[in-house]
Design an enzyme around this catalytic site. Sequence first.
Site, mmCIF file in Angstrom:
data_model
loop_
_atom_site.group_PDB
_atom_site.id
_atom_site.type_symbol
_atom_site.label_atom_id
_atom_site.label_comp_id
_atom_site.label_asym_id
_atom_site.label_seq_id
_atom_site.Cartn_x
_atom_site.Cartn_y
_atom_site.Cartn_z
ATOM 1 N N ASP A 3 40.873 23.933 46.446
ATOM 2 C CA ASP A 3 41.487 25.137 45.882
ATOM 3 C C ASP A 3 41.008 26.398 46.584
ATOM 4 O O ASP A 3 40.022 26.395 47.304
ATOM 5 C CB ASP A 3 41.123 25.253 44.397
ATOM 6 C CG ASP A 3 41.953 24.332 43.537
ATOM 7 O OD1 ASP A 3 43.007 23.882 44.015
ATOM 8 O OD2 ASP A 3 41.543 24.073 42.399
ATOM 9 N N LYS A 63 46.701 29.281 46.303
ATOM 10 C CA LYS A 63 47.632 30.345 46.672
ATOM 11 C C LYS A 63 47.310 30.846 48.067
ATOM 12 O O LYS A 63 46.159 31.021 48.405
ATOM 13 C CB LYS A 63 47.469 31.514 45.709
ATOM 14 C CG LYS A 63 48.398 31.459 44.560
ATOM 15 C CD LYS A 63 48.337 32.730 43.749
ATOM 16 C CE LYS A 63 49.086 32.483 42.474
ATOM 17 N NZ LYS A 63 48.655 33.074 41.311
ATOM 18 N N MET A 85 39.234 34.768 34.465
ATOM 19 C CA MET A 85 40.607 35.169 34.829
ATOM 20 C C MET A 85 41.097 36.338 33.978
ATOM 21 O O MET A 85 42.245 36.359 33.531
ATOM 22 C CB MET A 85 41.568 33.982 34.664
ATOM 23 C CG MET A 85 41.288 32.866 35.646
ATOM 24 S SD MET A 85 42.408 31.463 35.478
ATOM 25 C CE MET A 85 41.597 30.535 34.197
HETATM 26 N N1 SAH Z 1 36.745 25.913 37.166
HETATM 27 C C1 SAH Z 1 36.220 27.240 37.446
HETATM 28 C C2 SAH Z 1 37.083 28.311 36.836
HETATM 29 C C3 SAH Z 1 38.466 28.380 37.456
HETATM 30 S S1 SAH Z 1 39.417 29.679 36.816
HETATM 31 C C4 SAH Z 1 34.787 27.334 36.950
HETATM 32 O O1 SAH Z 1 34.326 26.440 36.221
HETATM 33 O O2 SAH Z 1 34.099 28.298 37.288
HETATM 34 C C5 SAH Z 1 39.120 30.958 37.986
HETATM 35 C C6 SAH Z 1 38.223 32.007 37.400
HETATM 36 O O3 SAH Z 1 36.873 31.588 37.463
HETATM 37 C C7 SAH Z 1 38.248 33.329 38.122
HETATM 38 O O4 SAH Z 1 39.349 34.123 37.741
HETATM 39 C C8 SAH Z 1 36.942 33.925 37.650
HETATM 40 O O5 SAH Z 1 37.059 34.397 36.327
HETATM 41 C C9 SAH Z 1 36.043 32.704 37.628
HETATM 42 N N2 SAH Z 1 35.297 32.540 38.890
HETATM 43 C C10 SAH Z 1 35.348 31.511 39.734
HETATM 44 N N3 SAH Z 1 34.503 31.691 40.765
HETATM 45 C C11 SAH Z 1 33.883 32.870 40.553
HETATM 46 C C12 SAH Z 1 32.889 33.616 41.251
HETATM 47 N N4 SAH Z 1 32.347 33.179 42.379
HETATM 48 N N5 SAH Z 1 32.505 34.795 40.725
HETATM 49 C C13 SAH Z 1 33.031 35.250 39.586
HETATM 50 N N6 SAH Z 1 33.963 34.596 38.887
HETATM 51 C C14 SAH Z 1 34.392 33.420 39.359
#
Ligand code: SAH
Length: 278
Positions: free
Chosen positions: A46, A68, A183
């Site tokens: 992803d 995306k 998100m």
């Molecule tokens: N499965 C992922 C979440 C996916 S949804 C997890 O467990 O972290 C995507 C969201 O995750 C983003 O919009 C943000 O809110 C958060 N996210 C993912 N990576 C991030 C990062 N390095 N720093 C801050 N937020 C992050």
Amino acid sequence: MERLPFSLPAFAPGWVWLVGAGPGDPGLLTLLAAHALAHADVVVYDALVDPRILELARPGASLHFAGKRGGKPSPKQPDISQRLVRNARAGLRVLRLKGGDPFVFGRGGEEALALVAAGVPFRVVPGVTAGIGGLGYAGIPVTHRDTNHAVTFITGHGVTGDIPDGMDWPALARGAPVLVLYMALKHIARIAEQLIAAGRPANDAVAIVSHATTERQATVETTLGALRAGAPAGIEPPAVVAIGPVVALRGGLDWLGALRGRVLDPDPLALERHRDIV
Ligand code: SAH
């Protein structure tokens, strides 16, 4: 990896491993994730997977991007699931690599269900989720005995791209002293509005941590009330938003900031306690 004092499961041909890559820092990968990368034939990854992590893939493995690109819509979820099924049925070792944890706002469950429906064997490898590990890198514990015994994880984005339908804002606002939003940047003004309307104090402390655990990590502290005007300038996605008293602990626990010269407060909650008294 070869000299571990225990054995890791073999990545058998025809299997799909649904693996969490963590929030960014490659050092946060699990041993199982690194093992899977070393053995996979196909890696379907992803947008939020850090490029340095993909460098751990076995030479010769084929890498497929499933996120995306350049504002174009992301591939449809059923297409991704079908690609996993097709590759597994072709006898390949398929690594489905997702940011953070695959089962936290990551649609890992949907993909796993598609594999079950297709009779494809799979394994789940959890990862460090942004709402816990990303906050940890900003010096914010999601729970702390003096401040909260519960935490609520919320997504600000549903299937339609808007705030998910049917959110029970009064319940969310009161449910736990600490809320962690994923998100949520796009709709943050409306979310803040809803939470305040549902009884959450406007002076609740907020920390927004973007690009957590990467070189671009940046944190902004503000209040829930201020978020009604939208996200602070300069904060870009991906970002997690922490709301509640644990944010104050950052003053004492911002270990990454300390590496860059920040002076830490040994008693970061003292001010909070004072506020409670006055
Ligand atoms: N499965 C992922 C979440 C996916 S949804 C997890 O467990 O972290 C995507 C969201 O995750 C983003 O919009 C943000 O809110 C958060 N996210 C993912 N990576 C991030 C990062 N390095 N720093 C801050 N937020 C992050």
